[in-house]
Design an enzyme around this catalytic site. Structure first.
Site, PDB file in Angstrom:
ATOM      1  N   LYS A  11      -2.352   2.025 -10.405  1.00 59.00           N
ATOM      2  CA  LYS A  11      -3.106   2.973  -9.332  1.00 59.00           C
ATOM      3  C   LYS A  11      -2.353   3.783  -8.483  1.00 59.00           C
ATOM      4  CE  LYS A  11      -4.543  -0.808  -7.262  1.00 59.00           C
ATOM      5  NZ  LYS A  11      -4.022  -1.953  -7.803  1.00 59.00           N
ATOM      6  N   ARG A  36     -10.632  -4.135  -1.188  1.00 62.25           N
ATOM      7  CA  ARG A  36     -10.110  -5.266  -1.884  1.00 62.25           C
ATOM      8  C   ARG A  36     -11.055  -6.521  -1.614  1.00 62.25           C
ATOM      9  NH1 ARG A  36      -4.541  -3.593  -2.391  1.00 62.25           N
ATOM     10  NH2 ARG A  36      -3.329  -4.974  -3.605  1.00 62.25           N
ATOM     11  N   ARG A  64       9.173  -3.174 -11.557  1.00 63.42           N
ATOM     12  CA  ARG A  64       9.196  -2.649 -10.364  1.00 63.42           C
ATOM     13  C   ARG A  64       9.863  -3.027  -9.021  1.00 63.42           C
ATOM     14  NH1 ARG A  64       3.346  -0.984  -7.939  1.00 63.42           N
ATOM     15  NH2 ARG A  64       3.350  -3.317  -7.048  1.00 63.42           N
ATOM     16  N   ARG A  96      10.577  -3.956  -3.143  1.00 66.43           N
ATOM     17  CA  ARG A  96       9.248  -4.742  -2.584  1.00 66.43           C
ATOM     18  C   ARG A  96       9.430  -6.184  -2.948  1.00 66.43           C
ATOM     19  NH1 ARG A  96       3.868  -2.132  -4.140  1.00 66.43           N
ATOM     20  NH2 ARG A  96       2.932  -4.279  -3.615  1.00 66.43           N
ATOM     21  N   ARG A 133      -1.072 -13.022  -6.519  1.00 68.64           N
ATOM     22  CA  ARG A 133      -1.864 -11.848  -6.059  1.00 68.64           C
ATOM     23  C   ARG A 133      -2.939 -11.734  -7.257  1.00 68.64           C
ATOM     24  NH1 ARG A 133       3.253  -8.388  -6.067  1.00 68.64           N
ATOM     25  NH2 ARG A 133       1.876  -6.605  -6.078  1.00 68.64           N
TER      26      ARG A 133
HETATM   27  P1  ADP Z   1      -0.398  -4.138  -5.350  1.00 72.29           P
HETATM   28  O1  ADP Z   1      -1.630  -3.189  -5.841  1.00 72.29           O
HETATM   29  O2  ADP Z   1       0.665  -3.833  -6.334  1.00 72.29           O
HETATM   30  O3  ADP Z   1      -0.581  -5.455  -5.044  1.00 72.29           O
HETATM   31  P2  ADP Z   1      -0.663  -2.728  -2.890  1.00 72.29           P
HETATM   32  O4  ADP Z   1       0.412  -1.824  -2.308  1.00 72.29           O
HETATM   33  O5  ADP Z   1      -1.773  -2.127  -2.995  1.00 72.29           O
HETATM   34  O6  ADP Z   1       0.113  -3.292  -4.119  1.00 72.29           O
HETATM   35  O7  ADP Z   1      -0.717  -3.953  -1.841  1.00 72.29           O
HETATM   36  C1  ADP Z   1       0.318  -4.840  -1.474  1.00 72.29           C
HETATM   37  C2  ADP Z   1       0.001  -5.831  -0.717  1.00 72.29           C
HETATM   38  O8  ADP Z   1      -0.561  -5.298   0.562  1.00 72.29           O
HETATM   39  C3  ADP Z   1      -1.120  -6.749  -1.064  1.00 72.29           C
HETATM   40  O9  ADP Z   1      -0.821  -7.906  -1.953  1.00 72.29           O
HETATM   41  C4  ADP Z   1      -1.706  -7.334   0.110  1.00 72.29           C
HETATM   42  O10 ADP Z   1      -1.229  -8.349   0.693  1.00 72.29           O
HETATM   43  C5  ADP Z   1      -1.900  -6.229   1.098  1.00 72.29           C
HETATM   44  N1  ADP Z   1      -3.011  -5.205   1.044  1.00 72.29           N
HETATM   45  C6  ADP Z   1      -2.884  -4.001   0.658  1.00 72.29           C
HETATM   46  N2  ADP Z   1      -4.191  -3.373   0.594  1.00 72.29           N
HETATM   47  C7  ADP Z   1      -5.153  -4.326   0.945  1.00 72.29           C
HETATM   48  C8  ADP Z   1      -6.461  -4.541   1.391  1.00 72.29           C
HETATM   49  N3  ADP Z   1      -7.114  -3.227   1.489  1.00 72.29           N
HETATM   50  N4  ADP Z   1      -6.823  -5.747   1.870  1.00 72.29           N
HETATM   51  C9  ADP Z   1      -5.981  -6.486   2.272  1.00 72.29           C
HETATM   52  N5  ADP Z   1      -4.792  -6.482   2.024  1.00 72.29           N
HETATM   53  C10 ADP Z   1      -4.127  -5.399   1.361  1.00 72.29           C
END
Ligand code: ADP
Length: 195
Positions: free
Chosen positions: A14, A89, A128, A134, A146
């Site tokens: 994404k 999400r 990554r 991260r 996750r």
């Molecule tokens: P990825 O898609 O690789 O998990 P993101 O950068 O989108 O990475 O998100 C990293 C973390 O940030 C998630 O595992 C979650 O803990 C938190 N997070 C991101 N976006 C949201 C959201 N919309 N609602 C709740 N938690 C979020």
């Protein structure tokens, strides 16, 4: 406005595709993951709260994320459209987003979901983790957690937009440019329809 959700599990590409799509279509990129990481880097109270959840592979509470999105909108009033990445999400976030967009007299045009197999996802995320710094990408247990959250909480977002007939799957394996072309094709078709 033209608003798009790029959907898919962690590691589905994404972030990579969003960067290219916002360039091509002149949309504003809204990545809640990036916004949260910025808050963490700046050691804000929100960032400190969020970090505890992120490090465990859990979702940050809905009200925190929705508040952050609301304030992002306040700072981007002249956007001609948004690309949402990693948001919504949960079903509650999807409902909140629909309401916020309604207030702006607009809506989601399409949800494009990148499909990638789980073993490929784990491989990409661990890779990554080696370079991104991260912490949530360095530990396979956190990565699996996750995916679990994605299945139990985030898949409801797909259902929400399937009901609204806005959902479309896109093959997320292959070269970055092939995937980008598939996404662009779908977007071009949607834009034509909406024009
Ligand atoms: P990825 O898609 O690789 O998990 P993101 O950068 O989108 O990475 O998100 C990293 C973390 O940030 C998630 O595992 C979650 O803990 C938190 N997070 C991101 N976006 C949201 C959201 N919309 N609602 C709740 N938690 C979020």
């Amino acid at each position: 406005m033209f608003n798009l959700i790029l959907f898919g599990p962690p590691g589905s590409g994404k972030g990579t595709q969003s960067e290219k799509l916002v360039d091509k279509y002149g949309l504003v990129h809204l990545s809640t993951g990036n916004l949260l990481r910025e808050e963490i880097a700046n050691k804000t109270p929100l960032g400190l709260e969020a970090k505890a959840f992120i490090d465990k592979g859990q979702l940050v509470p809905d009200e925190v994320v929705i508040g952050m999105v609301d304030s992002f909108f306040e700072h981007h009033k002249d956007a001609k459209g948004f690309l949402f990445d990693g948001f919504p999400r949960t079903a509650a976030q999807a409902v909140a987003l629909d309401k916020l967009l309604e207030l702006k007299k607009t809506e989601i045009a399409a949800v494009l979901a990148l499909e990638v197999g789980e073993e490929e996802l784990v491989k990409r995320l661990l890779n990554r983790g080696k370079t991104s710094g991260r912490s949530d990408d360095s530990d396979e247990d956190v990565i699996r957690k996750r995916f679990n959250v994605y299945m139990t909480e985030t898949s409801a977002v797909g259902d929400h937009y399937k009901k609204a007939r806005k959902f479309q799957n896109i093959k997320g394996e292959g070269s970055v440019s092939d995937i980008f072309n598939s996404l662009s094709d779908s977007i071009d078709k949607k834009m034509k329809k909406n024009a």
